[in-house]
Design a protein around this motif. Structure first.
Motif, PDB file in Angstrom:
ATOM      1  N   LEU A  98       4.898  -1.432 -18.017  1.00 38.55           N
ATOM      2  CA  LEU A  98       4.509  -1.697 -16.636  1.00 38.55           C
ATOM      3  C   LEU A  98       3.992  -0.452 -15.924  1.00 38.55           C
ATOM      4  CD1 LEU A  98       7.317  -4.145 -15.434  1.00 38.55           C
ATOM      5  CD2 LEU A  98       4.874  -4.648 -15.730  1.00 38.55           C
ATOM      6  N   ILE A  99       4.461   0.721 -16.316  1.00 40.18           N
ATOM      7  CA  ILE A  99       4.055   1.954 -15.624  1.00 40.18           C
ATOM      8  C   ILE A  99       2.551   2.214 -15.784  1.00 40.18           C
ATOM      9  CG2 ILE A  99       4.320   4.462 -15.553  1.00 40.18           C
ATOM     10  CD1 ILE A  99       7.300   4.022 -16.205  1.00 40.18           C
ATOM     11  N   PRO A 100       2.018   2.336 -17.011  1.00 43.43           N
ATOM     12  CA  PRO A 100       0.562   2.575 -17.123  1.00 43.43           C
ATOM     13  C   PRO A 100      -0.266   1.378 -16.680  1.00 43.43           C
ATOM     14  CG  PRO A 100       1.530   2.243 -19.290  1.00 43.43           C
ATOM     15  CD  PRO A 100       2.666   2.343 -18.336  1.00 43.43           C
ATOM     16  N   LEU A 101       0.255   0.154 -16.882  1.00 42.53           N
ATOM     17  CA  LEU A 101      -0.491  -1.037 -16.489  1.00 42.53           C
ATOM     18  C   LEU A 101      -0.685  -1.080 -14.972  1.00 42.53           C
ATOM     19  CD1 LEU A 101      -1.767  -3.708 -17.428  1.00 42.53           C
ATOM     20  CD2 LEU A 101       0.475  -4.783 -17.099  1.00 42.53           C
ATOM     21  N   SER A 102       0.374  -0.810 -14.221  1.00 39.97           N
ATOM     22  CA  SER A 102       0.272  -0.836 -12.759  1.00 39.97           C
ATOM     23  C   SER A 102      -0.620   0.292 -12.247  1.00 39.97           C
ATOM     24  CB  SER A 102       1.663  -0.747 -12.124  1.00 39.97           C
ATOM     25  OG  SER A 102       2.351   0.427 -12.538  1.00 39.97           O
ATOM     26  N   LEU A 103      -0.546   1.454 -12.887  1.00 40.79           N
ATOM     27  CA  LEU A 103      -1.398   2.570 -12.470  1.00 40.79           C
ATOM     28  C   LEU A 103      -2.871   2.272 -12.756  1.00 40.79           C
ATOM     29  CD1 LEU A 103       0.696   5.668 -13.647  1.00 40.79           C
ATOM     30  CD2 LEU A 103       0.208   4.978 -11.294  1.00 40.79           C
ATOM     31  N   ALA A 104      -3.153   1.712 -13.922  1.00 37.12           N
ATOM     32  CA  ALA A 104      -4.535   1.398 -14.270  1.00 37.12           C
ATOM     33  C   ALA A 104      -5.117   0.360 -13.320  1.00 37.12           C
ATOM     34  CB  ALA A 104      -4.599   0.890 -15.719  1.00 37.12           C
ATOM     35  N   PHE A 105      -4.324  -0.648 -13.008  1.00 35.43           N
ATOM     36  CA  PHE A 105      -4.835  -1.681 -12.118  1.00 35.43           C
ATOM     37  C   PHE A 105      -4.992  -1.156 -10.696  1.00 35.43           C
ATOM     38  CE2 PHE A 105      -6.132  -5.946 -12.377  1.00 35.43           C
ATOM     39  CZ  PHE A 105      -5.962  -6.516 -11.130  1.00 35.43           C
ATOM     40  N   SER A 144      -4.069  -1.585  -3.431  1.00 37.93           N
ATOM     41  CA  SER A 144      -4.396  -0.826  -4.636  1.00 37.93           C
ATOM     42  C   SER A 144      -3.816   0.579  -4.598  1.00 37.93           C
ATOM     43  CB  SER A 144      -5.915  -0.757  -4.815  1.00 37.93           C
ATOM     44  OG  SER A 144      -6.530  -0.127  -3.709  1.00 37.93           O
ATOM     45  N   VAL A 145      -3.775   1.187  -3.420  1.00 38.20           N
ATOM     46  CA  VAL A 145      -3.299   2.567  -3.311  1.00 38.20           C
ATOM     47  C   VAL A 145      -1.775   2.652  -3.339  1.00 38.20           C
ATOM     48  CG1 VAL A 145      -3.238   4.601  -1.809  1.00 38.20           C
ATOM     49  CG2 VAL A 145      -5.363   3.319  -2.089  1.00 38.20           C
ATOM     50  N   THR A 146      -1.096   1.668  -2.739  1.00 42.63           N
ATOM     51  CA  THR A 146       0.345   1.831  -2.530  1.00 42.63           C
ATOM     52  C   THR A 146       1.209   0.696  -3.066  1.00 42.63           C
ATOM     53  OG1 THR A 146       0.105   0.827  -0.332  1.00 42.63           O
ATOM     54  CG2 THR A 146       0.013   3.232  -0.468  1.00 42.63           C
ATOM     55  N   TYR A 147       0.806  -0.555  -2.933  1.00 42.25           N
ATOM     56  CA  TYR A 147       1.701  -1.670  -3.247  1.00 42.25           C
ATOM     57  C   TYR A 147       2.130  -1.701  -4.700  1.00 42.25           C
ATOM     58  CZ  TYR A 147       1.918  -4.362   1.072  1.00 42.25           C
ATOM     59  OH  TYR A 147       2.206  -4.792   2.336  1.00 42.25           O
ATOM     60  N   LEU A 148       1.164  -1.623  -5.613  1.00 40.47           N
ATOM     61  CA  LEU A 148       1.509  -1.674  -7.028  1.00 40.47           C
ATOM     62  C   LEU A 148       2.407  -0.518  -7.429  1.00 40.47           C
ATOM     63  CD1 LEU A 148      -1.933  -2.777  -8.482  1.00 40.47           C
ATOM     64  CD2 LEU A 148       0.220  -3.992  -8.790  1.00 40.47           C
ATOM     65  N   THR A 149       2.109   0.664  -6.897  1.00 41.33           N
ATOM     66  CA  THR A 149       2.921   1.844  -7.205  1.00 41.33           C
ATOM     67  C   THR A 149       4.340   1.678  -6.687  1.00 41.33           C
ATOM     68  OG1 THR A 149       0.926   3.190  -7.005  1.00 41.33           O
ATOM     69  CG2 THR A 149       3.026   4.354  -7.017  1.00 41.33           C
ATOM     70  N   PHE A 162       5.507   9.846   0.060  1.00 42.25           N
ATOM     71  CA  PHE A 162       4.054   9.763   0.166  1.00 42.25           C
ATOM     72  C   PHE A 162       3.577   8.314   0.048  1.00 42.25           C
ATOM     73  CE2 PHE A 162      -0.089   9.523  -1.985  1.00 42.25           C
ATOM     74  CZ  PHE A 162      -0.873  10.177  -1.039  1.00 42.25           C
ATOM     75  N   VAL A 163       4.082   7.596  -0.959  1.00 38.58           N
ATOM     76  CA  VAL A 163       3.630   6.227  -1.198  1.00 38.58           C
ATOM     77  C   VAL A 163       4.139   5.276  -0.125  1.00 38.58           C
ATOM     78  CG1 VAL A 163       3.763   4.262  -2.782  1.00 38.58           C
ATOM     79  CG2 VAL A 163       3.389   6.565  -3.681  1.00 38.58           C
TER      80      VAL A 163
END
Length: 440
Positions: A412-419, A378-383, A123-124
């Motif tokens: 890094l997991i919650p930080l990347s999701l929050a951003f 924001s939708v895909t790169y950080l994830t 999906f990502v």
């Protein structure tokens, strides 16, 4: 030489995991050559591929990113992204080594979290592949418009599509090494031209700030643009799979990333110093329409096309591999597709034409480059670059990472999701403003 692809499997895996091996890598051939026996890329060609994939249009947004953030925040973000990009490449290589016979990033997802992990990756990454082709089609179209001094977006978009379809029929990335190298060289040439023009014609009274305290949403979009400039992790598994020596991938990332960072820092700082807060969003289009400006725009057309071809190749390979696996599953047969070169010519042609077709249609309908970049990032790169690799590393290699890295991965997991959420909101707000005001 020990087999670099063979590593211990995830905790709890049965003993059969350790019996799976890969053929040993051949290190006797020159590094600058592509293996004629396997068609796989050398270390140097891999660096050219990474530079073509990543050193692209994020470069030309860098001065406006500096203007939206100020000297200190922009430079700090660049430094952090340099280190984090090298680290993410290292993480993905470890995951690639931990999953023997992985062809797609989704294979690593399945090993880490079953069908849930595989579907998340699909999906990502597939969303990213699909939308990145749109952005790069738009980048090439706008380059051609500026170089030819033609305002006709439709005609230039069609010309870009025709070239992409023609060159996109080369299925093995290593065979495109010459074009990727040409694209990177053209990008660096354009950089020299633009820097020279910025030095020779600075804007009188241009104002700069250590920290810009203006529009928060615009500042977040600027950070998303900078993340986009370093993005490429979605294709790392496929690039590793195309290498003659996958174990050298981290060193290739470590060599290419500082080159990108120096280029980003140089243009960002010089452009901001020369034009100040009024710098145009895409700096190369703000240097006029004289001969040298048009030559520079023509040069970055090659880079946009080189990036486009890498993304088109990866996206086409992913789509056809999934379809081939689905067909093999229905017929209870095996799927022998491992590399892009394993696909037949006709399906490759049809798939690539479809991808170029929708990229052309959407790019000429929504030509808001910076905002689209922020939205996709924001939708895909950080994830793709941080959330997913960190999660998979904890699942597959959790017992083999140090305590410090263990907590780093969890942070890094919650930080990347929050951003990602914050970036999405800011990008949507900017897109609404673009649609209302007609800004590109």
């Amino acid at each position: 030489m020990p087999d670099t692809r063979k590593e211990e499997g995830p905790p709890g895996a049965d003993s059969a995991w350790d019996n799976i091996s890969r053929p040993q890598e051949d290190t006797s051939e020159p590094l600058l050559a592509t293996s004629k026996r396997s068609g796989k890329a050398s270390w140097a060609v891999t660096i050219a591929t990474l530079l073509s994939l990543q050193l692209g249009w994020g470069l030309w947004l860098m001065p406006s990113d500096y203007a939206r953030l100020g000297w200190v925040p922009a430079t700090v973000v660049l430094g952090a992204l340099t280190l984090s990009t090298i680290y993410s490449g290292h993480l993905l290589l470890r995951l690639y080594n931990a999953v023997p016979n992985a062809v797609l990033f989704g294979d690593i997802g399945e090993a880490a979290a079953g069908s849930r992990g595989r579907n998340l990756v699909y999906f990502v990454v597939y969303s990213l592949d699909a939308t990145r082709c749109i952005i790069l089609h738009l980048a090439a179209t706008q380059s051609l418009q500026h170089a030819s001094d033609r305002p006709d977006c439709l005609l230039c978009g069609l010309a870009v599509g025709a070239v992409a379809i023609l060159l996109g029929q080369v299925r093995t990335l290593s065979e495109l090494g010459w074009f990727l190298t040409l694209g990177t060289a053209a990008q660096l040439f354009a950089l020299v031209v633009v820097v020279a023009k910025l030095f020779m014609s600075p804007l009188q009274g241009a104002g700069t700030e250590l920290v810009h305290t203006g529009d928060t949403a615009a500042a977040i979009v600027a950070i998303m643009n900078m993340i986009f400039a370093y993005g490429g992790q979605f294709a790392y598994v496929e690039i590793m799979n195309s290498m003659r020596q996958p174990g050298r991938f981290t060193s290739a990332v470590s060599a290419s990333t500082p080159v990108m960072s120096v280029a980003y820092l140089a243009l960002g700082a010089i452009g901001y110093w020369s034009q100040g807060r009024s710098v145009q969003e895409i700096i190369i289009f703000g240097t006029g329409f004289d001969v040298w400006s048009r030559v520079a725009a023509g040069a970055i057309l090659f880079q946009a096309l080189a990036q486009y071809l890498v993304n088109l190749n990866v996206w086409t390979h992913n789509v056809l591999t999934v379809l081939a696996r689905s067909k093999a599953k229905r017929s209870a047969s095996s799927c022998n597709v491992c590399h892009a070169g394993d696909h037949k010519r006709l399906p490759w042609l049809v798939a690539s034409v479809c991808i170029v077709g929708y990229s052309f249609g959407i790019s000429v309908s929504l030509p808001f480059f910076s905002t689209l970049v922020g939205l996709v990032t924001s939708v895909t790169y950080l994830t793709c670059a941080y959330t997913i690799p960190c999660w998979f590393t904890l699942r597959l290699l959790g017992e083999r990472v140090s305590r410090a890295e263990y907590w780093l991965l969890w942070a890094l997991i919650p930080l990347s999701l929050a951003f990602s959420v914050v970036g999405l909101g800011s990008s949507v707000w900017a897109l609404i403003n673009n649609l209302g005001g007609g800004a590109l």
